[in-house]
Enzyme design. Structure first.
Site, PDB file in Angstrom:
ATOM      1  N   LYS A 140      22.272  48.894 -10.423  1.00 31.15           N
ATOM      2  CA  LYS A 140      22.972  49.328 -11.628  1.00 31.15           C
ATOM      3  C   LYS A 140      22.342  50.632 -12.090  1.00 31.15           C
ATOM      4  O   LYS A 140      21.144  50.681 -12.376  1.00 31.15           O
ATOM      5  CB  LYS A 140      22.868  48.252 -12.703  1.00 31.15           C
ATOM      6  CG  LYS A 140      23.482  48.675 -14.027  1.00 31.15           C
ATOM      7  CD  LYS A 140      23.503  47.534 -15.019  1.00 31.15           C
ATOM      8  CE  LYS A 140      23.970  48.001 -16.385  1.00 31.15           C
ATOM      9  NZ  LYS A 140      23.957  46.922 -17.371  1.00 31.15           N
ATOM     10  N   LYS A 152      27.034  49.262  -9.318  1.00 30.04           N
ATOM     11  CA  LYS A 152      27.698  49.635 -10.568  1.00 30.04           C
ATOM     12  C   LYS A 152      27.163  50.960 -11.071  1.00 30.04           C
ATOM     13  O   LYS A 152      25.945  51.115 -11.087  1.00 30.04           O
ATOM     14  CB  LYS A 152      27.418  48.541 -11.593  1.00 30.04           C
ATOM     15  CG  LYS A 152      27.955  48.828 -12.958  1.00 30.04           C
ATOM     16  CD  LYS A 152      27.525  47.763 -13.904  1.00 30.04           C
ATOM     17  CE  LYS A 152      27.927  48.187 -15.304  1.00 30.04           C
ATOM     18  NZ  LYS A 152      27.406  47.344 -16.319  1.00 30.04           N
TER      19      LYS A 152
HETATM   20  C1  PBG Z   1      24.804  45.525 -20.136  1.00 26.88           C
HETATM   21  C2  PBG Z   1      26.059  45.983 -19.519  1.00 26.88           C
HETATM   22  C3  PBG Z   1      26.651  47.241 -19.640  1.00 26.88           C
HETATM   23  C4  PBG Z   1      27.829  47.194 -18.900  1.00 26.88           C
HETATM   24  C5  PBG Z   1      27.933  45.928 -18.351  1.00 26.88           C
HETATM   25  N1  PBG Z   1      26.811  45.205 -18.732  1.00 26.88           N
HETATM   26  C6  PBG Z   1      26.278  48.405 -20.461  1.00 26.88           C
HETATM   27  C7  PBG Z   1      25.011  49.098 -20.285  1.00 26.88           C
HETATM   28  O1  PBG Z   1      24.220  48.839 -19.385  1.00 26.88           O
HETATM   29  O2  PBG Z   1      24.781  49.939 -21.156  1.00 26.88           O
HETATM   30  C8  PBG Z   1      28.782  48.340 -18.749  1.00 26.88           C
HETATM   31  C9  PBG Z   1      30.131  48.009 -18.262  1.00 26.88           C
HETATM   32  C10 PBG Z   1      31.137  49.078 -18.429  1.00 26.88           C
HETATM   33  O3  PBG Z   1      30.861  50.243 -18.769  1.00 26.88           O
HETATM   34  O4  PBG Z   1      32.306  48.760 -18.222  1.00 26.88           O
HETATM   35  N2  PBG Z   1      24.911  44.294 -20.748  1.00 26.88           N
END
Ligand code: PBG
Length: 324
Positions: free
Chosen positions: A195, A248
């Site tokens: 991520k 991601k």
């Molecule tokens: C964190 C989380 C995020 C997203 C999914 N889980 C946000 C982040 O890390 O700031 C982002 C998903 C998206 O942008 O669609 N709980």
């Protein structure tokens, strides 16, 4: 194979030829739809930067889950916005917390759809970081215990799968151990393995009200410049017991998806994140892109790169086109 003997255009002549040789097919089978649940009753609030997506109270979440089931979508992914946020994310663990209530309600009324839950603290902490803060920094090991507890409380409420997204080291192992000890050894983990610290989460942070109040997430989410490191992250998650691995965002990391597909043999998910969705929607609203074609081309690219599963805000729209 050389021109003029070989003419690739021969097999592009019409749609029937194109269908015969089409390599990548989209299907509703591979889609997961993310939803945002908020406290209250009869709440269905538009998220400005994500047209067609809403912050919904439990009653509406259940209805939306039923609509997804009707559309043939196999799973939803739940994010919760609690009544109150605090330093220690207590809302994340509460038996009657917002996500726990939503899970129970969906499983009661729409048992046929899979309920996956986000396991992370950023929606629940007053500071908006994904873990517990100690001496001004996100403390890793202390956070692991809380994440494991959160996952167990989701499983107790009936979650079919948990999806840890906090990017803490060792989080998959901690969740696996916690779930097994609590008797949930059959609940799988979808690991947000690679991520990235991405600007494409912008609209989500409006939807989940989870922007950090100080600093940013670069001390735990990955540097967009790195792909070898993504392979190391995935290796760790596989060793720790991940059932599904994830990359991601998706569209700016198609190369990472491809590498992950080649190097690992677990099911691979890709998260077509909020910013990727918002860009297409905004351009379509301006009349600058054909929104439907941009959606299908994006989803096809993610599958072509190697993703087995796509988490996407386009899921209902795509399902309408793709059929059951
Ligand atoms: C964190 C989380 C995020 C997203 C999914 N889980 C946000 C982040 O890390 O700031 C982002 C998903 C998206 O942008 O669609 N709980």
């Amino acid at each position: 194979m050389q021109f003029p003997d070989y003419r690739p255009r021969r097999l592009r002549k019409n749609e029937n030829f194109r269908r015969l040789i089409r390599e990548t097919k989209l299907s509703v089978d591979n889609l997961i739809y993310p939803m945002f649940v908020v406290p209250g009753q009869k709440v269905k609030k538009t998220i400005a930067s994500m047209p067609g997506n809403f912050q919904m109270s439990v009653d509406h979440i259940v209805r939306e889950a039923a609509r997804m089931k009707e559309l043939g979508i196999p799973a939803v992914l739940l994010f919760g916005i609690p009544e109150k946020k605090d330093e220690i994310a207590s809302g994340a663990l509460a038996k009657d917390g917002i996500v726990q209530r939503a899970i129970r309600a969906i499983k009661e009324k729409v048992p046929e759809i899979l309920v996956i839950t986000d396991v992370c603290l950023c929606e629940y902490t007053s500071h908006g970081h994904c873990g517990m803060i100690e001496k001004g920094e996100v403390a890793n090991d202390m956070t692991l215990e809380v994440l494991a507890e959160q996952a167990v409380s989701h499983a107790k409420a009936g979650a079919d799968m948990v999806a840890p997204s906090a990017m803490m080291d060792g989080q998959i192992g901690a969740l696996r151990e916690g779930l097994d000890e609590a008797g949930f050894d059959t609940v799988p983990i979808m690991a947000y393995s690679a991520k990235y610290a991405s600007c494409f989460y912008g609209p989500f942070r409006e939807a989940a009200e989870s922007a950090p109040s100080f600093g940013d997430r670069r001390a735990y989410q990955m540097d967009p410049a790195n792909s070898d490191e993504a392979m190391r992250e995935i290796t760790l998650d596989v060793q720790e017991g991940a059932d599904i691995i994830m990359v991601k965002p998706a569209l700016t990391y198609l190369d990472v998806i491809r590498r992950a597909k080649e190097e690992f043999d677990l099911p691979l998910a890709a998260y077509n994140v909020s910013g990727e969705f918002a860009m297409v929607k905004a351009a379509a609203q301006m009349g600058w892109l054909d929104g439907e074609r941009a959606m299908l081309e994006s989803l096809t690219a993610i599958r072509r790169a190697g993703a087995d599963i796509i988490i996407t805000y386009f899921a209902p729209e795509a399902a309408l086109i793709l059929g059951k």
